[in-house]
Design a protein around this motif. Structure first.
Motif, short mmCIF file in Angstrom:
data_model
loop_
_atom_site.label_atom_id
_atom_site.label_comp_id
_atom_site.label_asym_id
_atom_site.label_seq_id
_atom_site.Cartn_x
_atom_site.Cartn_y
_atom_site.Cartn_z
N ASN A 17 6.21 20.09 8.96
CA ASN A 17 6.37 21.08 7.49
C ASN A 17 5.01 21.99 7.83
O ASN A 17 4.32 21.84 8.95
CB ASN A 17 6.19 20.25 6.23
CG ASN A 17 5.23 19.11 6.33
OD1 ASN A 17 3.94 19.67 6.60
ND2 ASN A 17 5.60 18.02 5.91
N LEU A 18 4.46 22.57 6.77
CA LEU A 18 3.37 23.59 6.94
C LEU A 18 2.00 23.01 6.67
O LEU A 18 1.27 23.69 6.34
CB LEU A 18 3.63 24.94 6.51
CG LEU A 18 4.91 25.66 7.13
CD1 LEU A 18 5.10 26.90 6.52
CD2 LEU A 18 4.55 25.78 8.87
N PHE A 27 -4.56 33.97 14.86
CA PHE A 27 -3.25 33.89 15.69
C PHE A 27 -2.53 32.71 14.96
O PHE A 27 -2.58 31.54 15.73
CB PHE A 27 -3.30 34.02 17.10
CG PHE A 27 -4.08 35.23 17.49
CD1 PHE A 27 -3.27 36.45 17.66
CD2 PHE A 27 -5.42 35.07 17.76
CE1 PHE A 27 -3.83 37.59 18.22
CE2 PHE A 27 -6.02 36.36 18.43
CZ PHE A 27 -5.24 37.63 18.22
N MET A 28 -1.59 32.77 14.07
CA MET A 28 -0.72 31.68 13.65
C MET A 28 0.53 32.25 13.32
O MET A 28 0.76 33.21 12.19
CB MET A 28 -1.55 31.17 12.45
CG MET A 28 -0.70 29.77 12.04
SD MET A 28 -0.84 28.48 13.05
CE MET A 28 -2.72 28.19 13.10
N PHE A 29 1.39 32.14 14.08
CA PHE A 29 2.76 32.63 13.81
C PHE A 29 3.95 31.53 13.60
O PHE A 29 3.80 30.86 14.24
CB PHE A 29 3.40 33.12 15.48
CG PHE A 29 2.27 34.48 15.81
CD1 PHE A 29 2.72 35.82 15.38
CD2 PHE A 29 1.36 33.96 16.78
CE1 PHE A 29 1.67 36.78 16.01
CE2 PHE A 29 0.67 34.76 17.27
CZ PHE A 29 0.74 36.11 16.96
N VAL A 30 4.40 31.85 12.25
CA VAL A 30 5.08 30.84 11.89
C VAL A 30 6.58 31.39 11.75
O VAL A 30 7.08 32.61 11.36
CB VAL A 30 4.96 30.10 10.41
CG1 VAL A 30 5.82 29.43 9.97
CG2 VAL A 30 3.50 29.76 10.60
N SER A 31 7.63 30.78 12.24
CA SER A 31 9.22 30.75 11.87
C SER A 31 9.80 29.52 11.36
O SER A 31 9.64 28.37 11.69
CB SER A 31 9.71 31.09 13.37
OG SER A 31 9.13 32.19 13.98
N LYS A 32 10.68 30.04 10.38
CA LYS A 32 11.31 28.87 9.55
C LYS A 32 12.77 29.47 9.49
O LYS A 32 13.21 30.46 9.03
CB LYS A 32 10.55 28.73 8.38
CG LYS A 32 11.22 27.57 7.32
CD LYS A 32 10.66 27.36 6.17
CE LYS A 32 11.29 26.23 5.27
NZ LYS A 32 12.77 26.25 5.03
N ASN A 49 0.61 17.64 12.66
CA ASN A 49 1.85 17.15 12.27
C ASN A 49 3.12 17.99 13.50
O ASN A 49 4.18 17.94 13.02
CB ASN A 49 2.58 17.07 11.07
CG ASN A 49 2.61 18.67 10.53
OD1 ASN A 49 1.95 19.63 11.06
ND2 ASN A 49 2.99 18.81 9.46
N THR A 50 2.66 18.13 14.37
CA THR A 50 3.47 18.68 15.43
C THR A 50 4.20 17.57 16.18
O THR A 50 3.69 16.52 16.44
CB THR A 50 2.69 19.37 16.60
OG1 THR A 50 1.94 20.62 15.98
CG2 THR A 50 3.49 20.05 17.57
N THR A 51 5.74 17.96 16.24
CA THR A 51 6.31 16.88 16.66
C THR A 51 6.89 17.29 18.23
O THR A 51 7.20 16.06 18.81
CB THR A 51 7.93 16.93 15.89
OG1 THR A 51 8.29 18.29 16.00
CG2 THR A 51 7.50 16.29 14.54
N GLU A 52 7.04 18.21 18.63
CA GLU A 52 7.07 18.80 19.79
C GLU A 52 6.31 20.01 20.06
O GLU A 52 5.94 20.76 19.22
CB GLU A 52 8.70 19.20 19.98
CG GLU A 52 9.54 18.19 20.08
CD GLU A 52 11.04 18.53 20.06
OE1 GLU A 52 11.12 19.29 21.05
OE2 GLU A 52 12.02 18.36 19.26
N ARG A 53 5.86 20.22 21.32
CA ARG A 53 5.02 21.20 21.71
C ARG A 53 5.09 21.67 23.12
O ARG A 53 5.41 20.96 24.16
CB ARG A 53 3.63 21.09 21.37
CG ARG A 53 2.98 20.00 22.08
CD ARG A 53 1.60 19.59 21.46
NE ARG A 53 0.29 20.42 21.97
CZ ARG A 53 -0.85 20.29 21.76
NH1 ARG A 53 -1.12 19.26 21.06
NH2 ARG A 53 -1.82 21.17 22.03
N SER A 54 4.89 22.75 23.46
CA SER A 54 4.73 23.49 25.00
C SER A 54 3.53 24.09 25.31
O SER A 54 3.01 25.13 24.21
CB SER A 54 6.08 24.27 25.17
OG SER A 54 5.96 24.74 26.47
N ASP A 55 2.60 23.60 25.85
CA ASP A 55 1.33 24.39 26.24
C ASP A 55 1.42 25.28 27.18
O ASP A 55 2.25 25.17 27.93
CB ASP A 55 0.10 23.25 26.15
CG ASP A 55 0.28 22.35 25.01
OD1 ASP A 55 0.29 22.87 23.89
OD2 ASP A 55 -0.25 21.08 25.20
#
Length: 122
Positions: A17-18, A27-32, A49-55
């Motif tokens: 969630n946000l 720089f904070m881009f949000v898509s829902k 609360n990130t569940t998946e990420r690509s750095d």
């Protein structure tokens, strides 16, 4: 056309969630959607609360305010990079577009775009 390098490392994340997303950051881009909430941000600002990420992304933006009647700007950039085996992650805002590429491809991407006539600024 002018492209501005953004001096930061970026991450692409999926969040629960946000609640832990600091929207005051530059720089904070949000898509829902009905399936997920995605956040693209500086790596140092990844929500807890990130569940998946690509750095490992770097970014540049197309400078100036782009009129909605302009056609093919993003297509030309992504096509030039694709021909050089460079994948892109594109984000569009009301004013302009941001292009993210993996760190390992960043210098090559800028070189390719300079060869195509784009002006790169810091």
């Amino acid at each position: 056309m002018e492209l501005k390098k953004i001096d930061s490392d970026f991450s692409v994340c999926k969040v629960e969630n946000l609640e832990q997303t600091d929207l005051s950051r530059d720089f904070m881009f949000v898509s829902k959607t009905d399936e997920e909430i995605s956040v693209v941000c500086r790596t140092c600002d990844v929500p807890g609360n990130t569940t998946e990420r690509s750095d490992g992304f770097r970014a540049f933006r197309i400078e100036g305010k782009l009129d909605f009647t302009l056609i093919g700007i993003l297509a030309k950039i992504s096509s030039a990079l694709a021909k050089n085996n460079i994948g892109v992650f594109a984000i569009s805002t009301y004013n302009t577009d941001y292009i993210l590429v993996k760190n390992s491809d960043f210098d090559k991407a800028l070189e390719v775009l300079e060869e195509k006539g784009y002006r790169i600024t810091d």
